[in-house]
Design a protein around this motif. Structure first.
Motif, PDB file in Angstrom:
ATOM      1  N   ARG A 190       0.810  -1.220   0.000  1.00 46.06           N
ATOM      2  CA  ARG A 190       0.000   0.000   0.000  1.00 46.06           C
ATOM      3  C   ARG A 190       0.842   1.267   0.000  1.00 46.06           C
ATOM      4  O   ARG A 190       0.520   2.256  -0.678  1.00 46.06           O
ATOM      5  CB  ARG A 190      -0.920  -0.026   1.218  1.00 46.06           C
ATOM      6  N   ASP A 191       1.940   1.275   0.759  1.00 47.29           N
ATOM      7  CA  ASP A 191       2.747   2.490   0.870  1.00 47.29           C
ATOM      8  C   ASP A 191       3.343   2.907  -0.470  1.00 47.29           C
ATOM      9  O   ASP A 191       3.510   4.101  -0.739  1.00 47.29           O
ATOM     10  CB  ASP A 191       3.868   2.287   1.886  1.00 47.29           C
ATOM     11  N   TYR A 192       3.680   1.938  -1.304  1.00 48.29           N
ATOM     12  CA  TYR A 192       4.253   2.276  -2.613  1.00 48.29           C
ATOM     13  C   TYR A 192       3.215   2.966  -3.491  1.00 48.29           C
ATOM     14  O   TYR A 192       3.516   3.927  -4.208  1.00 48.29           O
ATOM     15  CB  TYR A 192       4.780   1.017  -3.300  1.00 48.29           C
ATOM     16  N   PHE A 193       1.967   2.476  -3.437  1.00 50.76           N
ATOM     17  CA  PHE A 193       0.894   3.108  -4.214  1.00 50.76           C
ATOM     18  C   PHE A 193       0.596   4.517  -3.684  1.00 50.76           C
ATOM     19  O   PHE A 193       0.395   5.453  -4.463  1.00 50.76           O
ATOM     20  CB  PHE A 193      -0.363   2.243  -4.173  1.00 50.76           C
ATOM     21  N   ARG A 194       0.568   4.651  -2.366  1.00 42.85           N
ATOM     22  CA  ARG A 194       0.298   5.965  -1.783  1.00 42.85           C
ATOM     23  C   ARG A 194       1.369   6.974  -2.181  1.00 42.85           C
ATOM     24  O   ARG A 194       1.078   8.105  -2.581  1.00 42.85           O
ATOM     25  CB  ARG A 194       0.243   5.857  -0.255  1.00 42.85           C
ATOM     26  N   SER A 195       2.623   6.557  -2.032  1.00 46.24           N
ATOM     27  CA  SER A 195       3.720   7.454  -2.350  1.00 46.24           C
ATOM     28  C   SER A 195       3.713   7.849  -3.821  1.00 46.24           C
ATOM     29  O   SER A 195       3.912   9.016  -4.164  1.00 46.24           O
ATOM     30  CB  SER A 195       5.047   6.783  -1.990  1.00 46.24           C
TER      31      SER A 195
END
Length: 800
Positions: free
Chosen positions: A227-232
């Motif tokens: 999820r963090d990669y998509f958010r970033s």
């Protein structure tokens, strides 16, 4: 189903959602926060990141215990009659919008004067006026706008250390899914299904089940672990920035969609093994980086004790000894002189204290304190010597945060972070272009390889290794310098030190020793009262000459002065009962004719009568000549000596120092600042080396200011580094190592670039599976970190 999203927090709204100002809100709390932001001119919050807020929770009555003064005292970092400072853990901090709104809290409440966010630790340090805003009201305000702090009286410190365990949870989910998907893919690897030349044990009817199980194991990996990669990536694109997570998020998306279509249309088993392996190894690399950063931070915070010392008073015989700060414990009595920093929370035992807390709060109005009142670490005594009783152990990490605070001075400009960001941006553009071109090529020649090539390129070419080059190289140098007694504020100071082309040196206490000098007296004999007053007045001063004379004079009746003042660069003045004494320059004591003599001297005026002078013959540091010659001839620095003393030592210095060394005497503190400012106007990069006391302004003005420390508390937040006096001779070595460290950073860039070129070749030619690329990517980061550590350790090996 209503899919309307809340304008503030982004959560899905139900059918009865609120509408206000032509915007949708999931609850009254989010609507209230929006109104608060709009009324207080904080609407730019939504320009930084749409739906960036968090839904506020109902906390009424939850923090009633904050009305208890004893509990508040345990939580706050600092308190005086006007201000309180507290550091709060805010787990909801997740993006630039959060940082922006939390650093603009002063617009929401007039009682808040300053707030500063530590994003990695998810903490905010808030300075507020407790008469206008209580801690309880502050916490409610934070909760009202969706940033409720985590406060645990029993485990407050432990809670801070557990700020973010999400990475471990995500790593666990990805690892579990990866292992199971690999197991379920086993029949596919060896063609073991019946009807494909396999054993009867594997029935064709289980093939679909196994493939859909792989799909279901992959869903939480994509939606949660990654999820963090998509958010970033999303935030970067919204801000029109191509960050390093864009190609990673794109690769994960392509792998998941392609694999889903493969099993849905029975084209094959897909690439769920590569997908889950990719995310697992990406998170493993991030975990390694996080642990390595924590290791460097640990050494920085707890092992690199500043060479600060403080005078401890023995309770038995009232003798004074200089001890390192970390040896101070609760109950110790400390002597704090004029201009010295209070190193630990204490109770004023004796003396009249006037405390300047501007380093802590930014408020420059001194506060008078009397015996029995509490004094907080970070305050600076203005006036005579005072005696304190320590009530809390010395917090070196607190002094570190004080040293690095921007409350009292602007951050000096740096360059490395901009270089890294610039490289990352260009690299991402190049990677996306290469991936697109390679995919188009294979679409024509071998469509079966398109997905493998496209995703492998996006994965293998992640510029994480490039981003790690500077912080790890310079971070290791920072650690090595600390072990040798040279303590720098941050890694950017190393760059500034390496770029210095001009060196400015103070004389007294810097190039001359505060311990070794010959002292003689020329004048009238002082009576007992005058000698006692002289000794007590000198006791209150931190100036190197005052400390020398204090140690030289015979023991007298030690007591507390009624009043004391010090004029930097001129002298000190003490009052006790009906006695009055002035100690300092000839002009300061009213004998301008004596100023014509070229001697280093302290003049004495007792009760408006000139008594005489103490003559000093400086003993310079034994390494002085070698240091100046190396800096001048080997390292091409233009050197200047600026001294507040007269020219009595000119001839001696001319024999010791290189012929092109400039010397200026009778320089006031403001003269030194102007001198450095003039050099900087000619694009000179100035290194200032001083004693940290009278030179505070010059140290702050310089590109990099180094304070030389003997055995007294010379802590000055204006400086960028503190050098133990015993290591003065190593200064050229430190500069050489700093210059070589920049070369190591460039080599790290080249190493990372070479890795990416080789990896891209195999990825573009279709010889690299995505899962192998995911394994190699964190290995590249590890190799860069290992190279940076080894190379910087190698270049620093000559430091003795």
């Amino acid at each position: 189903m209503d899919t309307t999203k809340c304008y503030h927090c982004g959560d899905r709204c139900d059918a009865q959602h609120l509408k206000f100002d032509k915007k949708n809100f999931c609850c009254n709390g989010c609507k209230t926060v929006y109104e608060i932001f709009r009324l207080n001119d904080l609407s730019a919050y939504y320009d930084l990141q749409s739906a960036a807020g968090t839904a506020p929770k109902a906390v009424q009555g939850k923090y009633d215990y904050l009305d208890t003064p004893d509990i508040v005292e345990r939580l706050i970092d600092f308190q005086d009659d006007q201000f309180q400072i507290i550091t709060l853990l805010i787990p909801q901090i997740h993006c630039s919008s959060c940082v922006w709104v939390l650093e603009n809290l002063n617009k929401l409440s007039a009682g808040i004067t300053h707030s500063q966010v530590n994003f990695p630790k998810k903490e905010v340090r808030i300075t507020y006026k407790h008469q206008a805003l209580s801690l309880k009201e502050l916490v409610y305000l934070l909760a009202k706008i969706g940033y409720e702090p985590t406060i645990s009286l029993q485990n407050y410190e432990a809670a801070r250390q557990k700020t973010d365990r999400q990475l471990i949870y995500k790593l666990g989910v990805a690892g579990f899914a990866f292992g199971n998907v690999m197991f379920l893919s086993f029949p596919e690897y060896f063609d073991l299904y019946a009807g494909q030349g396999g054993s009867e044990f594997w029935l064709e009817q289980y093939k679909g089940l196994f493939r859909w199980l792989m799909f279901f194991f992959s869903v939480p990996v994509v939606l949660y672990a990654a999820r963090d990669y998509f958010r970033s990536a999303y935030k970067g694109l919204r801000a029109k920035l191509l960050n390093i997570d864009v190609p990673i998020a794109l690769g994960i998306t392509v792998l998941f969609l392609r694999s889903t279509f493969d099993i849905a249309l029975d084209w094959g088993s897909g690439y769920f093994d590569s997908l889950t392996g990719l995310v697992f190894f990406l998170l493993l690399g991030k975990f390694f980086q996080q642990k390595t950063y924590a290791f460097l931070s640990f050494e920085r915070d707890y092992k690199s004790y500043f060479p600060l010392a403080v005078t401890r008073i023995s309770p038995k015989d009232q003798s004074e000894e200089s001890v390192q700060l970390y040896k101070i414990k609760k109950g110790d009595h400390l002597l704090i002189r004029n201009e010295e920093i209070i190193p630990a929370d204490s109770i004023l035992h004796s003396g009249s204290a006037t405390i300047d807390y501007s380093f802590v709060t930014g408020e420059s109005i001194p506060i008078a304190k009397s015996a029995g009142e509490k004094l907080f670490a970070g305050g600076k005594q203005l006036g005579g010597a005072i005696e304190l009783e320590v009530v809390k152990p010395v917090s070196n990490s607190y002094l570190t945060s004080l040293w690095q605070s921007n409350v009292f001075k602007q951050e000096k400009t740096t360059r490395f972070q901009n270089i890294t960001d610039s490289i990352g941006k260009r690299f991402t553009i190049a990677v996306l272009s290469i991936a697109t071109i390679a995919a188009a090529f294979w679409m024509v020649y071998d469509p079966g390889k398109v997905m493998n090539v496209f995703t492998a390129v996006l994965i293998i070419a992640c510029p994480c290794a490039i981003a790690l080059a500077a912080p790890f190289s310079l971070g290791n140098i920072l650690r090595i310098f600390g072990k040798h007694g040279f303590y720098l504020k941050n890694t950017q100071t190393i760059e500034q030190l390496a770029q210095a082309d001009t060196g400015i040196f103070d004389k007294t206490g810097t190039i001359s020793s505060t311990h070794k000098s010959s002292i003689s007296y020329d004048g009238l004999v002082l009576n007992e009262q005058e000698a006692s007053l002289l000794k007590n007045t000198l006791r209150s001063s931190s100036h190197p000459l005052s400390r020398k004379l204090y140690a030289f004079l015979a023991d007298q009746n030690i007591g507390t002065l009624d009043d004391f003042s010090e004029v930097p660069g001129f002298g000190i003045e003490g009052f006790q009962d009906d006695e009055h004494i002035k100690v300092g320059s000839a002009n300061f004591v009213g004998r301008p004719d004596e100023a014509l003599q070229n001697d280093t001297a302290i003049h004495i005026n007792a009760n408006d009568n000139y008594k005489g002078r103490f003559l000093f013959r400086n003993e310079y540091r034994p390494e002085l000549a070698e240091v100046f010659e190396t800096l001048t001839y080997d390292m091409n620095l233009d050197l200047t000596v600026l001294s507040g003393d007269n020219e009595g030592e000119r001839n001696t210095l001319e024999k010791l120092l290189p012929g092109n060394t400039r010397m200026f005497f009778k320089q006031k503190p403001e003269d030194k600042m102007q001198f450095i400012r003039a050099l900087q106007s000619r694009d000179k990069k100035v290194l200032m080396v001083g004693d940290g006391l009278n030179d505070a302004g010059a140290l702050a003005q310089s590109n990099v200011g180094i304070a030389v420390s003997e055995d007294i508390n010379v802590f000055s937040p204006a400086c960028d580094g503190i050098l133990e006096a015993s290591g003065f001779g190593k200064l050229p070595e430190y500069i050489k190592v700093s210059r070589k460290a920049l070369g190591v950073v460039k080599l790290c860039f080249i190493l990372s670039l070479m890795y990416n070129i080789v990896g891209l070749y195999f990825a573009v030619t279709g010889q690299l599976q995505p899962v192998i690329a995911a394994i190699l990517m964190p290995l590249s980061s590890i190799s860069v970190v290992a190279f940076a550590t080894a190379a910087t350790s190698f270049v620093a090996r000559k430091i003795k």
